[in-house]
Design a protein around this motif. Structure first.
Motif, short mmCIF file in Angstrom:
data_model
loop_
_atom_site.label_atom_id
_atom_site.label_comp_id
_atom_site.label_asym_id
_atom_site.label_seq_id
_atom_site.Cartn_x
_atom_site.Cartn_y
_atom_site.Cartn_z
N GLU A 23 45.68 45.60 28.23
CA GLU A 23 44.47 45.65 29.06
C GLU A 23 43.65 44.35 29.00
O GLU A 23 42.66 44.23 29.70
CB GLU A 23 43.61 46.83 28.63
N GLY A 26 43.06 42.39 32.36
CA GLY A 26 42.04 43.04 33.19
C GLY A 26 40.64 42.83 32.64
O GLY A 26 39.69 42.62 33.40
N ASP A 27 40.50 42.88 31.32
CA ASP A 27 39.19 42.64 30.70
C ASP A 27 38.73 41.20 30.95
O ASP A 27 37.55 40.95 31.20
CB ASP A 27 39.25 42.90 29.19
N ARG A 28 39.67 40.25 30.89
CA ARG A 28 39.33 38.85 31.18
C ARG A 28 38.89 38.71 32.64
O ARG A 28 37.90 38.04 32.94
CB ARG A 28 40.52 37.95 30.89
N ARG A 29 39.61 39.37 33.54
CA ARG A 29 39.25 39.32 34.96
C ARG A 29 37.86 39.92 35.18
O ARG A 29 37.04 39.35 35.91
CB ARG A 29 40.29 40.07 35.80
N ASP A 30 37.57 41.03 34.54
CA ASP A 30 36.26 41.65 34.67
C ASP A 30 35.15 40.75 34.14
O ASP A 30 34.06 40.69 34.72
CB ASP A 30 36.23 43.00 33.94
N TRP A 32 35.22 37.47 34.10
CA TRP A 32 35.04 36.43 35.13
C TRP A 32 34.25 36.96 36.32
O TRP A 32 33.33 36.29 36.82
CB TRP A 32 36.40 35.92 35.64
N LEU A 33 34.61 38.16 36.79
CA LEU A 33 33.92 38.72 37.95
C LEU A 33 32.43 38.94 37.68
O LEU A 33 31.59 38.63 38.53
CB LEU A 33 34.58 40.03 38.37
N CYS A 34 32.11 39.46 36.50
CA CYS A 34 30.70 39.68 36.15
C CYS A 34 29.93 38.37 36.09
O CYS A 34 28.83 38.26 36.63
CB CYS A 34 30.59 40.41 34.82
N THR A 37 29.64 36.90 39.62
CA THR A 37 28.69 37.69 40.41
C THR A 37 27.26 37.34 40.03
O THR A 37 26.40 37.15 40.91
CB THR A 37 28.94 39.20 40.21
#
Length: 181
Positions: A23, A26-30, A32-34, A37
């Motif tokens: 996981e 996905g945690d790294r992507r999240d 980055w997205l946060c 944003t």
């Protein structure tokens, strides 16, 4: 106590025995997205108010980078007799077959703190073990070896409690998948 146990030289040679946190990507992507944003919203609000300057944009970018650093979890990898947590700046590799203590720290986020005979310490979120049974199995096998050697003096109860939690989560997933929930 440092240097009493030499690092195992063969733990990297068998790639089939290495387990990775599935996981983490996905945690790294999240993370980055946060952070992106937040940066976008701050730039948008500052731009709409007419107060956006290059200095303020740099400050907002710094804030977004800081948020990314805070949100990015360490990457956990395990093999036979070892477990590694890799953050942005350093990797901590402990010998699970030479564990002397396992503690659970409560707080905003629960942390599992592992320390081996060499004094090396690694921290990880117990949720990583719940989500990755292969990592848990390797950690449990190493802890069992430590216990049999008489090294694990603190934390056997923590491991039993974690084992029950992982078994409960696994049973819950089986019931959910079979429609018996």
């Amino acid at each position: 106590m440092r240097g009493l146990i030499a690092p195992s030289s063969g733990h990297r040679s068998s790639p089939g025995a290495v387990a990775h946190d599935r996981e983490w990507t996905g945690d790294r992507r999240d993370a980055w997205l946060c952070s992106l944003t937040l940066l976008g919203l701050l730039l948008l609000l500052d731009g709409a108010s007419g107060r956006l300057t290059p200095l303020r944009a740099a400050l907002w970018a710094g804030l977004a980078v800081l948020l990314f650093i805070v949100l990015l979890p360490p990457r956990v990898t395990a093999g036979e007799g070892w477990l590694a947590t890799c953050g942005l700046l350093h990797e901590r590799r402990i010998r699970t077959d030479c564990l002397v203590s396992v503690r659970c720290l409560d707080g905003v986020g629960q942390r599992l703190v592992l320390r081996d005979l060499n004094g090396t310490r690694a921290e990880l979120d117990p949720k990583v073990l719940i989500a990755n049974p292969d990592i848990w199995r390797l950690l449990q096998a190493g802890a069992r070896t430590s216990s049999e050697r008489g090294l694990l003096t603190c934390g056997a109860g923590v491991l039993r409690q974690l084992s029950r939690r992982i078994d409960s989560e696994a049973a819950h997933l089986v019931f959910k998948a079979s429609g018996l929930e």
